[in-house]
Every structure is written in structure tokens, then in C-alpha cells.
Design an enzyme around this catalytic site. Sequence first.
Site, PDB file in Angstrom:
ATOM      1  N   ASP A  65      22.341  12.572  99.324  1.00  9.29           N
ATOM      2  CA  ASP A  65      21.511  11.608  98.617  1.00  9.29           C
ATOM      3  C   ASP A  65      21.847  10.224  99.181  1.00  9.29           C
ATOM      4  O   ASP A  65      22.770  10.060  99.989  1.00  9.29           O
ATOM      5  CB  ASP A  65      21.719  11.686  97.093  1.00  9.29           C
ATOM      6  CG  ASP A  65      20.533  11.082  96.326  1.00  9.29           C
ATOM      7  OD1 ASP A  65      19.688  10.398  96.953  1.00  9.29           O
ATOM      8  OD2 ASP A  65      20.435  11.282  95.104  1.00  9.29           O
TER       9      ASP A  65
HETATM   10  C1  BGC Z   1      17.646   9.457  94.554  1.00 13.29           C
HETATM   11  C2  BGC Z   1      16.948  10.621  95.211  1.00 13.29           C
HETATM   12  C3  BGC Z   1      15.877  10.117  96.128  1.00 13.29           C
HETATM   13  C4  BGC Z   1      16.509   9.216  97.154  1.00 13.29           C
HETATM   14  C5  BGC Z   1      15.552   8.692  98.205  1.00 13.29           C
HETATM   15  C6  BGC Z   1      18.096   8.427  95.563  1.00 13.29           C
HETATM   16  O1  BGC Z   1      18.538   7.267  94.940  1.00 13.29           O
HETATM   17  O2  BGC Z   1      18.733   9.937  93.811  1.00 13.29           O
HETATM   18  O3  BGC Z   1      16.441  11.477  94.233  1.00 13.29           O
HETATM   19  O4  BGC Z   1      15.195  11.172  96.732  1.00 13.29           O
HETATM   20  O5  BGC Z   1      17.082   8.119  96.485  1.00 13.29           O
HETATM   21  O6  BGC Z   1      14.712   7.735  97.699  1.00 13.29           O
END
Ligand code: BGC
Length: 744
Positions: free
Chosen positions: A276
Amino acid sequence: MKKGLLALGIAALLATGCKQTGNTEEDRFIESLLSQMTLEEKIGQMNQLSFDQPLDSIKAKIRAGEIGSMLNIDPTLINEIQKTAVEESRLGIPLIIGRDIIHGYKTVLPIPLGLAASFDPQLVEAGTHMAATEAREEGITWTFAPMLDISRDARWGRIAESLGEDSYLSGELGAAMVRGFQGKQLSDNDAIAACVKHFVGYGAAEGGRDYNSTYIPEMLLRNVYLPPFQKAIEAGAATLMTSFNDNNGVPASGNDFLLRTVLRNEWNFDGFVVSDWCSMSEMIPHGFAADRKDVARISANAGVDMEMVSQTYIDHLPELVTEKKVPIETIDEAVRNILRIKYRLGLFENPYVDDVEEGMSTIYSDEHLQTARRAAVESAVLLKNNGVLPLKPGQTLAIIGPMANAPHDQLGTWSFDGDKNRTVTPLKALQSEEYKQVKYLYEAGLDYSRDTDTRNFERVKSAVRRADVALVFVGEEAILSGEAHSLSNINLIGAQSELLKAVKSTGKPVVMVVIAGRPLTIERDLPYADAILYNFHPGTMGGLAILDLLYGKENPSGKLPVTFVREVGQIPMYYNHNNTGRPAHNQIIPLKDIPLEAPQTSLGNTSFYLDSGKDPLFVFGYGLSYSTFEYTDLNLSNHEPKAGDTLTVTATIKNTSRVDGTEVAQLYVRDLVGSITRPVKELKGFQRLFIKAGESQTVTFELPISELAFYGRDLQKRVEAGQFDLWVGPNSAEGLKGSFTVTE
Ligand code: BGC
């Protein structure tokens, strides 16, 4: 159609197949390409950047082979940066372009929690396929969805993105989402790669505070949190994202047990794993990695193939490989995984997005708008109705409340691409062709959900007095749920409860229409509403869908995918809990009724809250209809099945009303005595049945006894012989009850 020249190496490879180490054309392609890559180029593939640097600097990195994927890029720039990758980098490896297409791209569907309320895998598949079609049309090839985090805590803002509290429902709908996003094959122009997230346990954040630690023992992990992921992987999910949380002290982006033992060895996952956003470098504040180099070492060895944003791989993997702290085989495997998905997406053959001919765009097409409207209809849950609904033609409506016309907020969290000018709010729907004959007065009363200014309430009351019925649109703005938007108080916010009371004081019938990102604690509001229609942020077409339902043009069929608690202090409360040794019978005890100096045991020593009892406000699976359904004639094909058998369970459902309607019939079981304590109920099947007024239908569930297996203390999955109860009914608290005994 290919628009540019592929770099020579790849063109030749596609033509000849080159070195043959694997069995398939795909393997041969990947091995050949891998054999031409330098260590730096390999590590470049493992690096994903967000588009937050000047275009020239991004292009320079792409040219140098330092980037394998981009996210958050302006879609109009996709071909341009892809051209840099394909035509200007040494090997011409295309980028995979990721974006958060969570519940629709431009045409926005209800938030996932709403989609889950439909209990309709076909609809969910169609909706996500719609999203994929729109996104791929603009060159996006990868979404970061579905989110399959089991969530038993409405304080957690990301409950909005979840499919609710139940593993079975989340698994069925998660697999449907994967099928919807990925279409028939990834290389089609209506398919994008799915990414199941967040692996794993993220929804169990302590206190419902986002990013917080979780403590999920392996047995519970395997019985509750992992199954939806496994189903989505079995449905072919191309990628998976690690979560932010540390579970039992190990951050997910450094957890080789999850990423290697479970994901690769047990589930045979052959796609790639992405971290993530900075979840790798966040292992430093977690206190799990000493510095950025340590981060890269831990994550690479644990099995994270691609790093989102934090760039420790690109900075440190070269030296870690030289120092033999990360084996080159590990790097090769990660790169293979990434190239495999790029290959399946057809990016080597066709890296660019074609221009769409005038009038041929699928974005906001009639078909997509209809899908979004259907999804919003099926996602709404009727929680209460004392007869005021459906509305009668000719009634004059008072349209009240901050959510009646909140085009941005109605779209919900993660709606980067939805255009609020396309949102049909309830107010806008009243101006549509279909509803323009309705007479109404509009007085918002509050400007937005947090508004505490009651100065317009007299005007509200005066409007309501001139109407036949008041529709009060309350709820939450989009910003109050979603990532990092947890709340410790989940009552109606601002002066919305006061607004309801003011409206009710007029004596007119009140329909409360909630538009929110989570199950709010609305017990205190119930007395002021004659009917309640609950909508989890319903997306672009929400307003029309709501009117369709209020007027009975559509009959509500949604069921709650999550328990609605009475008070935030009841959390966590979920239907599939284990029994205590002292199950409560007690109801709420008004605290003022407790005698002074009452003897210690006088209130009963059972498991409940003195002030809010043992029961939630609305149970999992609950939802009303304008029809009424009667369940009879439960039948089990076999009362003594063996582990390998399949039980056929049937029941008759009669629509005892004068209105055609759809019922979501639910099958639950309970394993009465186990080698570990077992949940008091577990959902094992559900079906939507359209039943005409006065008619009956037989619902049939096939229940393989193997579905009753669970992980016990030895962490082996097996069915235990013994007695089971079973229910077929309209929700998790009611239904016809039967029993059977699994024999050895
Ligand atoms: C979130 C994810 C997301 C990623 C990309 C993160 O902060 O937890 O769910 O896909 O950002 O935007």
C-alpha cells in the site's frame, strides 16, 4: 491497435518467443525478457510512483527503466508517458497504470457497502464491469479494488469501502467484483486488472481508528479474515495489496507468512503483490525496520513484488542484492510476477489507449447510467415503514435536509473521477421528466450534514405544514467516511436529529432518507420517522433510485451487510459471534430503575450492557419490502449427511402481499458443539427471488457439507461430526429452523 513502435527487443520477442524455459508462450516471453534485463531494470519494474513530480522528471526515470507502474496519473497523459516507456526505454517495457476505481469510474455506483446490501453478485459483477469498461477506455489498466476487509466496526471510516462484516458475503461479492473488473480476459478493451486489498486484517483496527494495530490469532484469521481473499484469488484476481496494519506485531508488508506461505504456497497465486501507499517505509515508524534499506530487505524477502510510492526498492535493492541480503532469485520472481500481469493485459502487444470515436464513448452512456440506477435501487435498505411508504401520487412533498441536494457527497468516498455535475440528487430527480409532475416545496433547513445552525427551522416547519408528507434527507458528507476518516461518535452529526424533531413536531408523516458512508447510530431518531430508507452513498443515479423506491416504482430489496448498533459503545457487535458461557436474556435496564445499593448479582450475571442490552438496533441481513413474505415448509434432503455429501435445503416463500417483490432468502448454520467454540450463526447461502404478489416460490440451497469446515486449534481445516442447527429466513435473527447431524 498498435500506435507506436515497440522497442526492438520486445517486438522480436513477441515474434519469435526466444529462449524457452517455461511451458507456455507466456512463460517463454517472460523468461526471454527477464534474461535481457539488468538488475537495475528489474528493480525498476518493482517501483511504482504517483504522478506527483514534474512530467519531465517522471519521463527521465521511465526512460532510464526506473519505473514499472504509475498511479494517479491524469488519464490524458497516459499515452504520452506510455510512449516514453515503450519507445524510449532500452527494453520498451510498458507501464501498468493503476488508479482507485473503487465503485465506478466516471459513472459512480453506490459505495461498496451499498453494493453489498444488494446481496446480488450478478449486479455487482455488471457494475464493476461497467467501471472497468469506462476506465480502460481512458487507458487505465489496473484498479486497486476490491477491498475485502471484514469490518465489524462502524467507527472505521473505511467500512464504506468494505462489503460488510461477513466473510461469506464478502467472498461471494468480492469474487463477483474480480470477474466484473477483469472481464473475459485481461487483454480485452473492457477489462482491467483487479487488486484485492488490504491483505490482511486491516478492518479489525483497534478502536476503529484507521491504520491501527490488529491482533488476530491465526485461527480467526483463517476462519474469518482470509476466506474472502481466497475466493477472490480463486476468481483470478491479478494482483493483491498488502495492508497498513501490523497484525500480532508484524506489519503486513513484511509478513512472509502471509505473502509466501498462505498466498503463494497454499493458494498458488501467480499475480503480483503491491504494497500500500508507503506501507513499506511505514515499517520504520512501526518500529519493525531500522531504516529504508532495512525496509527494502524485509519487504523483498517477505514477498512484496512492487513498492507503491516509498521508493526504498529503487534506492536500496541493488546494494542488498550485491551484499546477498536479498537473493537475485527473489528479484527475478517478483519481476516475473509483474511481467506476467502486463503480458496478460496485452500491454506488450497494445500498450496504448485508442482514441474513442465521436459518440462511441461508454462513459456516462445510457446503459451505464441504468446500471448505476439499478445498483442504487438494490442497495437501499428499508428499515422502517409504518405505512407512509410508498408515497401516493398527488401528495405534496416537503423536501428537507442537507442531503437532498448534495451532488458531491452523494458520490461517497473514493470518487476521484465522478463528475458531481452529473449527479442526480433527489432534488434534481424531482425535476426530471419522470418526476416533474410531483408537487414539492424545498427547504433544506441545514446546508450540510455538520451544520448546527437551526435558524431556518421555522421555515422548514412552515413548508412541512403546507405539504402532505415530509422527506427528510439526512446523513453524512462523503468526507466523513473513507480512508483516515474514522469517527468516535457516529450519531447523526450537526443539528440533523433536531431537524427531524422539528419536522415531526408539525404532525405530518415523516420519511427519513439517510445517505451515509456507514451504519450510523440512529436509535434516538427512530421515534421521529414514520419510515426510514437507508442509502449508503448511492452514487451518480442515487436521486432517481430513491424516488423510484419512495414511489413504489421499485420495491426495496436491500438487506443490511452489517449490524446496526444502538450505541457506539456496543461496538464490536456482529451477528456471527461466539456464545459466552452466560448468554444474556436480559433487555436494557433503565439505570434509574436500579435500586440504590442493589445486591451485586441482582441484575443477573450475563453478557449484556445494562444500558443498551445485548441486541443491536438492526441485525445483519435485515431489510423490509413493500411486500410481505412468509417462509414455510423447510426441508432438508438428508438429516444425517457425511462430510462428502451435499445437503439440499428447500423452503417455500410466499409473497403474502398485493405487491410484487424481491426477497433475499438467507441460509445460516450453527455448529452446536465444536473442538473450539463456534459462531452462533454463519451465513452459508443467499438468493434473491422475485415473487409475484400472492404467489409462492421454492428456494433451494445446495450446501456442501465441506462448507462447514473450519480451522481448529491444530490449524487444520476440517468438518467436525456432530449436530448442526440451520435456518432459512429473511435475516440473521429470524427464519425457519431445522437441524441435522454430520456423521463420520
Ligand atoms: C489506500 C489504498 C489505495 C492507495 C492508492 C492508500 O492510501 O490505503 O487503498 O489503493 O492509497 O491510492
